[in-house]
Design an enzyme around this catalytic site. Structure first.
Site, short mmCIF file in Angstrom:
data_model
loop_
_atom_site.label_atom_id
_atom_site.label_comp_id
_atom_site.label_asym_id
_atom_site.label_seq_id
_atom_site.Cartn_x
_atom_site.Cartn_y
_atom_site.Cartn_z
N ALA A 9 2.79 4.06 -8.11
CA ALA A 9 2.21 3.17 -7.10
C ALA A 9 1.08 3.83 -6.32
CB ALA A 9 3.29 2.71 -6.14
N LYS A 33 -6.58 2.18 3.56
CA LYS A 33 -5.33 2.31 4.32
C LYS A 33 -5.47 3.27 5.49
CE LYS A 33 -3.34 2.45 -0.06
NZ LYS A 33 -2.38 3.12 -0.95
N GLY A 65 0.86 -1.17 0.00
CA GLY A 65 0.00 0.00 0.00
C GLY A 65 0.90 1.22 0.00
N THR A 66 0.39 2.33 -0.52
CA THR A 66 1.33 3.44 -0.68
C THR A 66 0.99 4.71 0.08
OG1 THR A 66 0.30 3.75 -2.78
CG2 THR A 66 2.43 2.68 -2.78
N THR A 67 0.48 5.73 -0.61
CA THR A 67 0.60 7.08 -0.07
C THR A 67 -0.50 7.49 0.91
OG1 THR A 67 1.55 7.59 -2.20
CG2 THR A 67 1.04 9.46 -0.78
#
Lengths: 278, 225
Positions: A218, A76, A43-45
């Protein structure tokens, strides 16, 4: 019943993670680099920023494994308890597990002790969980969260940034984590002003994630086709409140309209839909 | 070596039960009752910090009478059991009946095998989010015997007299205020009056999100009474 009665000297008290250890329910640390053997889902930002009433915490919806988009609507950003939230970047499996344990840890403490932990106490708990995750991080399963909450003692929003070793750094105005954090953080850094309204703060969070998605492969952009928008929540004296999708859709469309009107052919705000380089 | 005196098992059990009952009778009683929107638990307790009633899980509450440190141990064991179960399986898999059985086992084990029985009676209350007919009150005694009730239940030393007063006026599905007044007057009896400061009240309330447990205290309690 799993044995949950202990000798007074050996009792884990309100510590749920300690209870899991004693009950032998902790997952073993993998031998060898997991991320070398498999494409781990990442998972990213995520971003968080302070505003007049508290904090806004937000994250995009993309999960990737290698160059594949493995999930388009992953969550997230989570409520940790009534007055705090946590956003995660990194290996999605251990990260989501860590959030689940963290939420339970706070609730378990509250029920056993009859009072809630202080905001610093919660932030410290998350530090320790990250520190315990370090052997996993060494095997390619790093997790880097943001913790944000409304401190009822000092009556203000507060944010904490972490590193993989459990290092905890309180930020005053904003923080960002994940692969798009450089872009997202820069957007907030440029536009941040003290005492923003709720609307301004949400708009800024959406724009930061948008710019991260525009420049980082991403990080996911808002998906107008499927109706998938970032998860955005406000945390104030009234508690954790997730912003509803219709409001996010409206704000996202406003943002895109603004980009379109500003125009530009390349660089800068070349987010225009009518053309591209001529 | 001298032989210990023979004591008939019936006598041993009776002595232990008498001992436990005596301990329980020293404390004050409590009542749990269903009402229109869930379950209300009302305990006579002058302390604001040492609680008799508490939250176990999303839809499960706990209450104990008797020796404080003993039912507090049981309370914590219950929270641990529920949280571990919810962590291992799903939150929906944590239920009151299973918890009541675990408590019954623990208390039964202590009653027959330990030097001293636990001087407690406990209550496990559970509400159903949709169907008020499925609200359950489990009453577990010091020796591990367990009974389930659907309307109301009284715990503590003076329970027979209180139950009699309560049965005379109890009606199912009342509003919170009405039900609470009934519980308080049953607890108090004819010759004394209980005020908000003497009481510890909590509800398991339908339609209030995931965690249904809520304490009713201060001004809210005073106005309900």
């Amino acid at each position: 019943m799993t044995n949950v009665s202990f000798d007074p000297l050996d009792d884990p008290g309100p510590d749920f993670a300690g209870l899991l250890r004693k009950a032998g329910l902790q997952a073993p640390v993998p031998q060898g680099d997991v991320s070398a053997a498999f494409d781990v889902v990442h998972g990213t930002t995520c971003v968080s920023l302070r505003y007049a009433d508290g904090v806004v915490i937000a994250g995009d919806r993309r999960a990737t494994s290698g160059n594949i988009i493995s999930h388009r609507s992953i969550q997230k950003v989570f409520a940790a308890d009534r007055h705090s939230g946590v956003a995660i970047a990194g290996a999605a499996g251990p990260a989501v597990e860590m959030v689940k344990l963290f939420q339970l840890q706070l609730e378990h403490y509250e029920k056993v002790e009859g009072t809630t932990l202080s905001l610093d106490g919660k932030a410290n708990q998350l530090s320790q969980m990250l520190r315990n995750n370090l052997p996993m991080a060494m095997q390619g399963l790093a997790v880097v969260p943001i913790f944000a909450g409304y401190d009822q003692a000092s009556e203000q929003g507060r944010l904490f940034q972490y590193d993989v070793t459990g290092g905890r750094y309180e930020e005053l105005d904003y923080t960002a984590t994940g692969s798009g954090s450089l872009h997202a953080g820069t957007v907030i850094k440029i536009s941040f002003v003290d005492h923003m309204t709720r609307a301004q703060a949400i708009d800024l969070a959406i724009e930061a994630l948008f710019q991260a998605g525009d420049s980082d492969s991403a990080t996911g952009l808002p998906d107008l086709i499927r109706g998938v928008y970032p998860v955005v929540a406000t945390i104030t004296a009234d508690g954790f409140d997730r912003v509803e999708d219709p409001e996010l859709e409206e704000r996202t469309r406003h943002l895109i309209d603004a980009f379109t009107t500003r125009g530009g052919r390349d660089g800068g705000n070349s987010l225009s839909t009518d053309g591209g380089p001529r | 070596m001298s032989q210990p005196f023979y004591v008939a098992p019936e006598q041993v059990m009776k002595d232990r039960a008498d001992y436990a009952r005596k301990g329980i009778a020293r404390g004050r009683s409590l009542i749990a009752s269903t009402y229109a929107n869930g379950v209300v638990i009302c305990a006579e307790n002058t302390s604001n910090t040492l609680r008799k009633v508490s939250e176990i899980y999303d839809r499960i509450g706990f209450a104990g009478v008797g020796k404080y440190n003993e039912f507090d141990q049981l309370r914590i064991a219950g929270i641990r059991h529920a949280d571990l179960k919810g962590f291992n399986y799903s939150r929906a898999d944590v239920d009151g009946r299973s918890l009541a059985n675990q408590y019954a086992n623990m208390l039964g084990q202590v009653f027959t095998h330990e030097m001293k029985p636990m001087e407690v009676e406990i209550l496990v209350a559970e509400i159903d989010e949709e169907d008020s007919a499925k609200d359950q009150l489990f009453h577990i005694l010091y020796d591990g015997s367990v009974s389930d009730h659907t309307g109301n239940v009284v715990l503590g030393g003076d329970s027979d007299a209180i139950q009699e007063r309560l049965t005379a006026q109890w009606a199912a599905g009342g509003e919170l205020g009405t039900t609470l007044k009934m519980l308080v007057s049953s607890l108090a009896g004819d010759d004394r009056e209980l005020v908000a400061d003497d009481l510890e009240v909590a509800v398991l309330e339908r339609g209030t999100g995931r965690r249904s447990f809520r304490r009713i205290e201060g001004d809210e309690l005073t106005s309900l009474l």
